[in-house]
Design a protein around this motif. Sequence first.
Motif, short mmCIF file in Angstrom:
data_model
loop_
_atom_site.label_atom_id
_atom_site.label_comp_id
_atom_site.label_asym_id
_atom_site.label_seq_id
_atom_site.Cartn_x
_atom_site.Cartn_y
_atom_site.Cartn_z
N PHE A 1 6.31 4.14 -13.08
CA PHE A 1 6.96 2.90 -13.51
C PHE A 1 6.66 1.74 -12.56
O PHE A 1 7.12 0.62 -12.76
CB PHE A 1 8.49 3.10 -13.53
N CYS A 2 5.89 1.99 -11.50
CA CYS A 2 5.76 1.00 -10.42
C CYS A 2 4.61 0.03 -10.71
O CYS A 2 3.50 0.45 -11.02
CB CYS A 2 5.51 1.71 -9.11
N SER A 3 4.88 -1.25 -10.57
CA SER A 3 3.85 -2.27 -10.77
C SER A 3 3.45 -2.90 -9.44
O SER A 3 2.60 -3.78 -9.40
CB SER A 3 4.40 -3.37 -11.68
N PHE A 4 4.08 -2.46 -8.38
CA PHE A 4 3.95 -3.11 -7.08
C PHE A 4 2.90 -2.44 -6.19
O PHE A 4 2.15 -3.12 -5.49
CB PHE A 4 5.34 -3.06 -6.41
N ALA A 5 2.81 -1.11 -6.26
CA ALA A 5 2.00 -0.38 -5.29
C ALA A 5 0.50 -0.53 -5.54
O ALA A 5 0.05 -0.68 -6.67
CB ALA A 5 2.37 1.10 -5.35
N VAL B 1 0.85 -1.19 0.00
CA VAL B 1 0.00 0.00 0.00
C VAL B 1 0.89 1.23 0.00
O VAL B 1 1.82 1.33 0.81
CB VAL B 1 -0.93 0.00 1.23
N CYS B 2 0.61 2.17 -0.91
CA CYS B 2 1.53 3.29 -1.08
C CYS B 2 0.76 4.53 -1.51
O CYS B 2 -0.10 4.47 -2.39
CB CYS B 2 2.59 2.94 -2.13
N VAL B 3 1.11 5.64 -0.89
CA VAL B 3 0.44 6.91 -1.23
C VAL B 3 1.05 7.56 -2.47
O VAL B 3 0.47 8.48 -3.02
CB VAL B 3 0.51 7.92 -0.05
N ALA C 1 15.51 5.16 0.87
CA ALA C 1 15.54 6.57 1.28
C ALA C 1 14.15 7.21 1.13
O ALA C 1 13.80 8.14 1.86
CB ALA C 1 16.56 7.32 0.43
N ILE C 2 13.37 6.70 0.19
CA ILE C 2 12.02 7.24 -0.03
C ILE C 2 11.17 7.01 1.21
O ILE C 2 10.42 7.89 1.65
CB ILE C 2 11.37 6.54 -1.25
N GLU C 3 11.29 5.82 1.80
CA GLU C 3 10.52 5.53 3.01
C GLU C 3 11.02 6.37 4.19
O GLU C 3 10.23 6.93 4.95
CB GLU C 3 10.63 4.03 3.32
N ASP D 1 5.84 12.72 -6.73
CA ASP D 1 5.27 12.90 -5.39
C ASP D 1 5.99 12.05 -4.34
O ASP D 1 5.40 11.54 -3.41
CB ASP D 1 3.76 12.60 -5.39
N LYS D 2 7.28 11.90 -4.53
CA LYS D 2 8.07 11.26 -3.47
C LYS D 2 9.38 12.04 -3.31
O LYS D 2 9.55 13.08 -3.93
CB LYS D 2 8.31 9.80 -3.77
N ALA D 3 10.27 11.55 -2.47
CA ALA D 3 11.50 12.29 -2.16
C ALA D 3 12.22 12.72 -3.43
O ALA D 3 12.27 11.99 -4.42
CB ALA D 3 12.41 11.42 -1.31
N ALA E 1 9.05 -1.52 1.28
CA ALA E 1 7.59 -1.54 1.28
C ALA E 1 7.07 -0.26 0.63
O ALA E 1 7.85 0.64 0.28
CB ALA E 1 7.09 -1.64 2.72
N GLY E 2 5.74 -0.20 0.52
CA GLY E 2 5.12 1.03 0.05
C GLY E 2 5.07 2.07 1.17
O GLY E 2 5.39 1.77 2.33
N LEU E 3 4.66 3.29 0.81
CA LEU E 3 4.53 4.37 1.81
C LEU E 3 3.11 4.28 2.37
O LEU E 3 2.17 4.90 1.84
CB LEU E 3 4.76 5.73 1.14
N HIS E 4 2.95 3.49 3.42
CA HIS E 4 1.62 3.22 3.96
C HIS E 4 1.11 4.43 4.74
O HIS E 4 1.83 4.96 5.60
CB HIS E 4 1.68 1.98 4.86
S1 SF4 Z 1 7.15 4.90 -3.66
FE1 SF4 Z 1 7.83 2.82 -4.18
S2 SF4 Z 1 6.02 1.49 -3.84
FE2 SF4 Z 1 5.29 3.63 -3.89
S3 SF4 Z 1 4.64 3.94 -6.01
FE3 SF4 Z 1 6.78 4.65 -5.85
S4 SF4 Z 1 8.06 2.85 -6.42
FE4 SF4 Z 1 5.97 2.11 -5.98
#
Ligand code: SF4
Length: 391
Positions: A81-85, A74-76, A154-156, A202-204, A122-125
Amino acid sequence: MISTLAHRALERDGLGPIRDKVLAGDRLTDADALQLFEAPDLAALGALANHVREARHGNLAFYNRNVHLNPTNVCVATCKFCSFARKDDQQASDGYTMSLDEAVEKVVSKRPLGITEVHIVAGLHPTLPWDYYTGLLSRIHQAWPELAIKAFTAIEYHYWAGKFGMTYTEVLSELRDAGLTTIPGGGAEIFAPRVRRKICDDKATADQWIEIHRTAHRLGIRSNATMLYGHIERLDERVDHMRRLRDLQDETHGFQVFIPLAFHPEHNMIGKAFPKPTGHDALRTAAVARLYLDNFDHMKAYWVSMGERLAQVALAFGVDDLDGTVLEERIYHMAGSTVPQALSERSLHDLIRAAGRVPAERNSLYDVLQVHEQPLPPAAPPPPRLTVVSA
Ligand code: SF4
């Protein structure tokens, strides 16, 4: 030593001055790296990178025995490019979040397999509390103190610093006290602002990624560095990415390894526009990285990203490390990777030996645990099957 043929090819292609710099141990410029990315003769480029690789590591090829854990997808954030979140942890959307008991058990159950490292990302829960993460690491560490914990990008770390009102130093120190050993290199993608705006706005930021790793190195926590290539980035942006890593390494010497990660196109927002990078591009990127990143000890071909056969070939293009057994990998498999779910230690040895190298098991900090000069003894035959004879 590089062969006469490679010498001639480099000379013919105008790369003689770069070759001479490499052989003299001089640092390459950004312009040199760009020229190498455009070099026509891949084999000659590989020979030059192989020269550097063998000068550092001889004939050894490193691997480790590791397991992956992704406690939630689960990720905000919305990286294209992400297939996981997933946006929530409803079963219908394939979202999940493991309970602490479940996550700890998943790792600890691997103890009989001789694993030396768990890799956790993990994702950014949006709602998990801080003590979920400290609890996860401290419970794994208490249950299995010898296991190295390589955890969280580092993103987390950046997300938690904002969410829980902590400094980077506080976030990293608390997790180190809970059992953290090293930090994986994920989340770097491509540092260039043009690219980040388009694929992960929308991340670091790049500066924040760099600052987290700088802080970790100052705290004595070693880390890895990645580059996600083969999508919208230009070659000069790959070089810019590596220059920023090389600069930080000059400053801190805290990076252990550089890992180019091939973009995988399935089940994400930009996959249709960009096919998977070619094998040629993968080998070229590995070779240029080996030549340009002169202050990095190790170059990894992450076999899950590259495919195990191409990763094997990369051992002659500057690469000295194949990652590991990688039990329970999810992120690349959700992006369409068709490689096996894991490799046995024997399969890794077979790949390495067939490439003419000697397998060397390492730990998470790149200390060599065992050099396998001789092949592993044959596997024990399976126990005989019982035949029930009815009277
Ligand atoms: S932060 Fe990581 S898990 Fe979340 S969308 Fe981006 S690559 Fe995917």
